[in-house]
Scaffold this motif. Structure first.
Motif, PDB file in Angstrom:
ATOM      1  N   TRP A  58      13.230  78.137  15.235  1.00 37.85           N
ATOM      2  CA  TRP A  58      11.890  78.505  15.696  1.00 37.85           C
ATOM      3  C   TRP A  58      10.870  77.457  15.297  1.00 37.85           C
ATOM      4  O   TRP A  58      10.815  77.032  14.152  1.00 37.85           O
ATOM      5  N   TRP A  59      10.053  77.067  16.266  1.00 38.95           N
ATOM      6  CA  TRP A  59       8.936  76.146  16.053  1.00 38.95           C
ATOM      7  C   TRP A  59       7.656  76.932  16.275  1.00 38.95           C
ATOM      8  O   TRP A  59       7.567  77.748  17.184  1.00 38.95           O
ATOM      9  N   GLU A  60       6.667  76.654  15.460  1.00 44.34           N
ATOM     10  CA  GLU A  60       5.387  77.355  15.563  1.00 44.34           C
ATOM     11  C   GLU A  60       4.293  76.342  15.882  1.00 44.34           C
ATOM     12  O   GLU A  60       4.226  75.270  15.298  1.00 44.34           O
ATOM     13  N   LEU A  61       3.434  76.727  16.816  1.00 44.26           N
ATOM     14  CA  LEU A  61       2.275  75.929  17.190  1.00 44.26           C
ATOM     15  C   LEU A  61       1.062  76.847  17.026  1.00 44.26           C
ATOM     16  O   LEU A  61       0.990  77.896  17.667  1.00 44.26           O
ATOM     17  N   ALA A  62       0.135  76.492  16.123  1.00 44.10           N
ATOM     18  CA  ALA A  62      -1.000  77.373  15.844  1.00 44.10           C
ATOM     19  C   ALA A  62      -2.287  76.555  15.748  1.00 44.10           C
ATOM     20  O   ALA A  62      -2.266  75.391  15.355  1.00 44.10           O
ATOM     21  N   TYR A  63      -3.390  77.189  16.131  1.00 40.35           N
ATOM     22  CA  TYR A  63      -4.700  76.544  16.085  1.00 40.35           C
ATOM     23  C   TYR A  63      -5.318  76.755  14.708  1.00 40.35           C
ATOM     24  O   TYR A  63      -5.310  77.864  14.171  1.00 40.35           O
ATOM     25  N   ARG A  64      -5.849  75.692  14.147  1.00 42.82           N
ATOM     26  CA  ARG A  64      -6.522  75.776  12.852  1.00 42.82           C
ATOM     27  C   ARG A  64      -7.865  75.050  12.933  1.00 42.82           C
ATOM     28  O   ARG A  64      -7.960  73.991  13.547  1.00 42.82           O
ATOM     29  N   LYS A  65      -8.860  75.639  12.282  1.00 40.10           N
ATOM     30  CA  LYS A  65     -10.168  74.975  12.201  1.00 40.10           C
ATOM     31  C   LYS A  65     -10.130  73.955  11.077  1.00 40.10           C
ATOM     32  O   LYS A  65      -9.349  74.064  10.147  1.00 40.10           O
ATOM     33  N   ARG A  66     -11.011  72.981  11.178  1.00 40.66           N
ATOM     34  CA  ARG A  66     -11.075  71.907  10.186  1.00 40.66           C
ATOM     35  C   ARG A  66     -11.352  72.489   8.807  1.00 40.66           C
ATOM     36  O   ARG A  66     -12.323  73.228   8.610  1.00 40.66           O
ATOM     37  N   ASN A  67     -10.460  72.170   7.861  1.00 42.02           N
ATOM     38  CA  ASN A  67     -10.628  72.594   6.476  1.00 42.02           C
ATOM     39  C   ASN A  67      -9.812  71.634   5.603  1.00 42.02           C
ATOM     40  O   ASN A  67      -8.637  71.860   5.353  1.00 42.02           O
ATOM     41  N   PRO A  68     -10.428  70.530   5.145  1.00 44.45           N
ATOM     42  CA  PRO A  68      -9.679  69.535   4.370  1.00 44.45           C
ATOM     43  C   PRO A  68      -9.042  70.100   3.102  1.00 44.45           C
ATOM     44  O   PRO A  68      -8.030  69.589   2.645  1.00 44.45           O
ATOM     45  N   LYS A  69      -9.601  71.180   2.525  1.00 44.46           N
ATOM     46  CA  LYS A  69      -9.019  71.765   1.318  1.00 44.46           C
ATOM     47  C   LYS A  69      -7.618  72.302   1.580  1.00 44.46           C
ATOM     48  O   LYS A  69      -6.762  72.254   0.704  1.00 44.46           O
ATOM     49  N   ASP A  70      -7.392  72.838   2.783  1.00 35.40           N
ATOM     50  CA  ASP A  70      -6.082  73.382   3.131  1.00 35.40           C
ATOM     51  C   ASP A  70      -5.193  72.363   3.837  1.00 35.40           C
ATOM     52  O   ASP A  70      -4.092  72.690   4.271  1.00 35.40           O
ATOM     53  N   GLY A  71      -5.684  71.152   4.017  1.00 38.65           N
ATOM     54  CA  GLY A  71      -4.879  70.114   4.657  1.00 38.65           C
ATOM     55  C   GLY A  71      -5.110  69.986   6.148  1.00 38.65           C
ATOM     56  O   GLY A  71      -4.404  69.239   6.823  1.00 38.65           O
ATOM     57  N   TYR A  72      -6.096  70.696   6.689  1.00 42.09           N
ATOM     58  CA  TYR A  72      -6.413  70.601   8.117  1.00 42.09           C
ATOM     59  C   TYR A  72      -7.635  69.696   8.263  1.00 42.09           C
ATOM     60  O   TYR A  72      -8.765  70.153   8.176  1.00 42.09           O
ATOM     61  N   HIS A  73      -7.389  68.416   8.519  1.00 41.21           N
ATOM     62  CA  HIS A  73      -8.484  67.448   8.557  1.00 41.21           C
ATOM     63  C   HIS A  73      -9.214  67.438   9.888  1.00 41.21           C
ATOM     64  O   HIS A  73     -10.312  66.898   9.984  1.00 41.21           O
ATOM     65  N   ASP A  74      -8.599  68.005  10.934  1.00 39.79           N
ATOM     66  CA  ASP A  74      -9.235  68.108  12.249  1.00 39.79           C
ATOM     67  C   ASP A  74      -8.999  69.505  12.802  1.00 39.79           C
ATOM     68  O   ASP A  74      -7.964  70.120  12.538  1.00 39.79           O
ATOM     69  N   SER A  75      -9.953  69.992  13.604  1.00 37.27           N
ATOM     70  CA  SER A  75      -9.726  71.250  14.317  1.00 37.27           C
ATOM     71  C   SER A  75      -8.774  70.970  15.465  1.00 37.27           C
ATOM     72  O   SER A  75      -8.893  69.963  16.150  1.00 37.27           O
TER      73      SER A  75
END
Length: 197
Positions: free
Chosen positions: A137-154
């Protein structure tokens, strides 16, 4: 004979011209023509929007049917996994019937995995989250920008079954993300196959 501004407007304009009010007749005809053109544009826009709405409903209906089919196949796949893993360790002396049953179960499992893989990206109950079976299983999910959690771009992030892609940013838009994720998955599976050779 059909008059573009309407018979009543034309009759009124002719009466104004007969009574030496040519300017008023010109303005009346111009306003009537502008109103007719605005009505035509409005009718064309409403027709176009209604066509888009019908196409959207049809696409939504097809997507629901496809999701229901994928959910049914996933449920059957999970049932087969449970049956397969719930049998326990095979005995030291398996009978020919046991071996035949296991082989048929492996064939059914491979068929279901193939069908789930062909279903493509399936939506999750959670919004902005998709799943896909490609040898796991592969997961593709949308995340908002949050550098603390490792999401550097939305945007859309991809997670792989063996953590080959652990929260890798794919694309900002869903359509582009699914295409790019499919490319990355194919590339990863080819690399794994190459390593196994």
């Amino acid at each position: 004979m059909h008059n573009p501004v309407g018979t009543e407007i034309e009759a009124t304009a002719q009466w104004l011209e007969q009574h030496a009010a040519d300017g008023a007749a010109i303005v009346l005809r111009r306003v009537a023509r502008q109103r007719a053109q605005a009505n035509e544009r409005l009718t064309a826009t409403v027709t176009r929007l209604r066509r888009y709405r019908m196409a959207w409903r049809s696409a939504r209906r097809r997507a629901r049917a496809r999701t229901a089919e994928a959910t049914r196949l996933t449920r059957q796949l999970n049932e087969l996994h449970a049956q397969w893993h719930g049998r326990g360790e095979p005995s030291n002396s398996p009978t020919p019937d046991d071996a035949r049953e296991r082989a048929l179960m492996r064939i059914d499992l491979a068929r279901f995995q193939n069908l789930v893989e062909r279903a493509g990206w399936m939506p999750d109950a959670e919004p902005r989250r998709l799943w896909r079976w490609r040898n796991g299983w592969w997961e593709l999910a949308y995340r908002k920008r949050n550098p603390k959690d490792g999401y550097h771009d939305s945007g859309w992030y991809l997670w792989g079954p063996t953590e080959s892609y652990f929260g890798a940013w794919v694309a900002p838009l869903k359509a582009d993300a699914t295409i790019e994720a499919d490319r990355l998955i194919t590339k990863d599976l080819a690399a794994v196959a190459e390593e196994q050779r």
